[in-house]
Design a protein around this motif. Structure first.
Motif, PDB file in Angstrom:
ATOM      1  N   PRO A 172       1.267   3.928   4.863  1.00 33.40           N
ATOM      2  CA  PRO A 172       1.798   2.893   3.985  1.00 33.40           C
ATOM      3  C   PRO A 172       1.955   1.595   4.771  1.00 33.40           C
ATOM      4  O   PRO A 172       2.210   1.627   5.970  1.00 33.40           O
ATOM      5  CB  PRO A 172       3.165   3.432   3.566  1.00 33.40           C
ATOM      6  CG  PRO A 172       3.292   4.793   4.121  1.00 33.40           C
ATOM      7  CD  PRO A 172       2.200   5.000   5.105  1.00 33.40           C
ATOM      8  N   SER A 223       5.962   4.352  -7.227  1.00 29.48           N
ATOM      9  CA  SER A 223       5.680   2.975  -6.846  1.00 29.48           C
ATOM     10  C   SER A 223       6.142   1.982  -7.902  1.00 29.48           C
ATOM     11  O   SER A 223       5.354   1.291  -8.501  1.00 29.48           O
ATOM     12  CB  SER A 223       4.191   2.809  -6.564  1.00 29.48           C
ATOM     13  OG  SER A 223       3.451   3.160  -7.716  1.00 29.48           O
ATOM     14  N   TRP A 266       0.867  -1.178   0.000  1.00 25.62           N
ATOM     15  CA  TRP A 266       0.000   0.000   0.000  1.00 25.62           C
ATOM     16  C   TRP A 266       0.902   1.226   0.000  1.00 25.62           C
ATOM     17  O   TRP A 266       1.680   1.424   0.938  1.00 25.62           O
ATOM     18  CB  TRP A 266      -0.889   0.029   1.231  1.00 25.62           C
ATOM     19  CG  TRP A 266      -2.055  -0.890   1.159  1.00 25.62           C
ATOM     20  CD1 TRP A 266      -3.325  -0.567   0.803  1.00 25.62           C
ATOM     21  CD2 TRP A 266      -2.092  -2.279   1.475  1.00 25.62           C
ATOM     22  NE1 TRP A 266      -4.133  -1.675   0.865  1.00 25.62           N
ATOM     23  CE2 TRP A 266      -3.399  -2.739   1.281  1.00 25.62           C
ATOM     24  CE3 TRP A 266      -1.116  -3.194   1.903  1.00 25.62           C
ATOM     25  CZ2 TRP A 266      -3.779  -4.056   1.499  1.00 25.62           C
ATOM     26  CZ3 TRP A 266      -1.482  -4.510   2.110  1.00 25.62           C
ATOM     27  CH2 TRP A 266      -2.799  -4.924   1.904  1.00 25.62           C
ATOM     28  N   VAL A 267       0.818   2.019  -1.045  1.00 22.02           N
ATOM     29  CA  VAL A 267       1.664   3.207  -1.158  1.00 22.02           C
ATOM     30  C   VAL A 267       0.777   4.434  -1.358  1.00 22.02           C
ATOM     31  O   VAL A 267      -0.344   4.327  -1.842  1.00 22.02           O
ATOM     32  CB  VAL A 267       2.679   3.077  -2.314  1.00 22.02           C
ATOM     33  CG1 VAL A 267       3.658   1.952  -2.043  1.00 22.02           C
ATOM     34  CG2 VAL A 267       1.985   2.854  -3.630  1.00 22.02           C
ATOM     35  N   LYS A 268       1.290   5.579  -0.970  1.00 20.20           N
ATOM     36  CA  LYS A 268       0.500   6.812  -1.059  1.00 20.20           C
ATOM     37  C   LYS A 268       0.444   7.363  -2.476  1.00 20.20           C
ATOM     38  O   LYS A 268      -0.561   7.915  -2.880  1.00 20.20           O
ATOM     39  CB  LYS A 268       1.065   7.856  -0.112  1.00 20.20           C
ATOM     40  CG  LYS A 268       0.814   7.532   1.333  1.00 20.20           C
ATOM     41  CD  LYS A 268       1.261   8.642   2.232  1.00 20.20           C
ATOM     42  CE  LYS A 268       0.916   8.295   3.674  1.00 20.20           C
ATOM     43  NZ  LYS A 268       1.270   9.347   4.595  1.00 20.20           N
ATOM     44  N   SER A 269       1.534   7.224  -3.219  1.00 19.35           N
ATOM     45  CA  SER A 269       1.595   7.859  -4.529  1.00 19.35           C
ATOM     46  C   SER A 269       1.940   6.847  -5.612  1.00 19.35           C
ATOM     47  O   SER A 269       2.978   6.202  -5.541  1.00 19.35           O
ATOM     48  CB  SER A 269       2.650   8.968  -4.514  1.00 19.35           C
ATOM     49  OG  SER A 269       2.907   9.417  -5.822  1.00 19.35           O
ATOM     50  N   PRO A 270       1.088   6.734  -6.646  1.00 20.36           N
ATOM     51  CA  PRO A 270       1.415   5.816  -7.734  1.00 20.36           C
ATOM     52  C   PRO A 270       2.657   6.257  -8.515  1.00 20.36           C
ATOM     53  O   PRO A 270       3.312   5.454  -9.149  1.00 20.36           O
ATOM     54  CB  PRO A 270       0.184   5.818  -8.614  1.00 20.36           C
ATOM     55  CG  PRO A 270      -0.631   6.979  -8.203  1.00 20.36           C
ATOM     56  CD  PRO A 270      -0.207   7.373  -6.824  1.00 20.36           C
ATOM     57  N   ASN A 277       0.473  -3.823  -6.221  1.00 21.70           N
ATOM     58  CA  ASN A 277       0.697  -2.475  -5.722  1.00 21.70           C
ATOM     59  C   ASN A 277      -0.662  -1.819  -5.549  1.00 21.70           C
ATOM     60  O   ASN A 277      -1.419  -1.723  -6.510  1.00 21.70           O
ATOM     61  CB  ASN A 277       1.535  -1.704  -6.744  1.00 21.70           C
ATOM     62  CG  ASN A 277       2.395  -0.656  -6.122  1.00 21.70           C
ATOM     63  OD1 ASN A 277       2.218  -0.329  -4.962  1.00 21.70           O
ATOM     64  ND2 ASN A 277       3.307  -0.130  -6.899  1.00 21.70           N
ATOM     65  N   LYS A 278      -0.993  -1.381  -4.354  1.00 23.00           N
ATOM     66  CA  LYS A 278      -2.315  -0.815  -4.078  1.00 23.00           C
ATOM     67  C   LYS A 278      -2.182   0.672  -3.777  1.00 23.00           C
ATOM     68  O   LYS A 278      -1.388   1.067  -2.951  1.00 23.00           O
ATOM     69  CB  LYS A 278      -2.961  -1.552  -2.915  1.00 23.00           C
ATOM     70  CG  LYS A 278      -3.115  -3.024  -3.214  1.00 23.00           C
ATOM     71  CD  LYS A 278      -3.883  -3.738  -2.157  1.00 23.00           C
ATOM     72  CE  LYS A 278      -4.023  -5.184  -2.568  1.00 23.00           C
ATOM     73  NZ  LYS A 278      -5.202  -5.806  -2.092  1.00 23.00           N
ATOM     74  N   HIS A 279      -2.960   1.458  -4.486  1.00 19.28           N
ATOM     75  CA  HIS A 279      -2.955   2.906  -4.292  1.00 19.28           C
ATOM     76  C   HIS A 279      -4.302   3.316  -3.722  1.00 19.28           C
ATOM     77  O   HIS A 279      -5.274   2.593  -3.811  1.00 19.28           O
ATOM     78  CB  HIS A 279      -2.760   3.629  -5.624  1.00 19.28           C
ATOM     79  CG  HIS A 279      -1.583   3.154  -6.388  1.00 19.28           C
ATOM     80  ND1 HIS A 279      -0.302   3.477  -6.046  1.00 19.28           N
ATOM     81  CD2 HIS A 279      -1.489   2.357  -7.482  1.00 19.28           C
ATOM     82  CE1 HIS A 279       0.528   2.922  -6.892  1.00 19.28           C
ATOM     83  NE2 HIS A 279      -0.167   2.222  -7.762  1.00 19.28           N
ATOM     84  N   HIS A 330      -5.132   5.432   1.777  1.00 18.45           N
ATOM     85  CA  HIS A 330      -4.714   4.668   2.949  1.00 18.45           C
ATOM     86  C   HIS A 330      -4.070   5.625   3.933  1.00 18.45           C
ATOM     87  O   HIS A 330      -3.240   6.445   3.559  1.00 18.45           O
ATOM     88  CB  HIS A 330      -3.725   3.571   2.566  1.00 18.45           C
ATOM     89  CG  HIS A 330      -4.214   2.682   1.474  1.00 18.45           C
ATOM     90  ND1 HIS A 330      -5.288   1.847   1.630  1.00 18.45           N
ATOM     91  CD2 HIS A 330      -3.805   2.523   0.201  1.00 18.45           C
ATOM     92  CE1 HIS A 330      -5.510   1.199   0.511  1.00 18.45           C
ATOM     93  NE2 HIS A 330      -4.622   1.595  -0.374  1.00 18.45           N
TER      94      HIS A 330
END
Length: 142
Positions: free
Chosen positions: A133, A94, A87-91, A125-127, A130
């Motif tokens: 992270p 990533s 889980w990341v904040k910015s695509p 990879n989930k954007h 969230h």
């Protein structure tokens, strides 16, 4: 070590063992350890130091989790499969393969002796919105 937010479990199916860990902690994507980047600039050393610090923090967290949950590392002769969700904040930041490299680097020597034991990787990879992270992964015997 700061308070960790995590879940960890172990289960068996037949003779195969699996470990799942979800950790709400930033996992910095892999950074080359060379002085020059591929574009010829010399920004590698500061980024490499930041990566090494973040990797050390993540490895400390993994070690703490294994001790707290009394989980044993996998044997060096076992072939392993890894499934991981990031889980990341910015695509924009990533690059999935660098997150996978970082996770395997962090697990090597703690959850399994060598990342050469990993024969299969499934990852996502989930954007999105969230709050923190996190990474959730399963390591299991093949």
């Amino acid at each position: 070590m700061k308070d960790l937010i995590y879940t960890a479990s172990e289960w068996h199916t037949g003779t195969k063992r699996y470990v799942r860990i979800t950790l709400e902690q930033y996992l910095m994507p892999y950074v080359r350890q060379t002085r020059n980047s591929r574009y010829g600039t010399s920004d590698g050393s500061a980024r490499a130091r930041a990566y090494n610090q973040a990797r050390g923090d993540f490895r400390d967290a993994l070690t703490g989790i294994l001790l707290a949950k009394q989980l044993q590392p996998f044997d060096e002769k076992q072939k392993l499969a890894v499934s991981a969700d990031f889980w990341v904040k910015s695509p924009a930041n990533s690059d999935l393969d660098n997150y996978v490299k970082s996770l395997l680097d962090c697990c090597q020597g703690i959850l399994f002796p060598n990342d050469k034991q990993v024969y299969q990787i499934i990852t996502c990879n989930k954007h999105g919105p969230h709050p923190n992270p996190k990474v959730s992964f399963i390591v299991g015997e093949m």
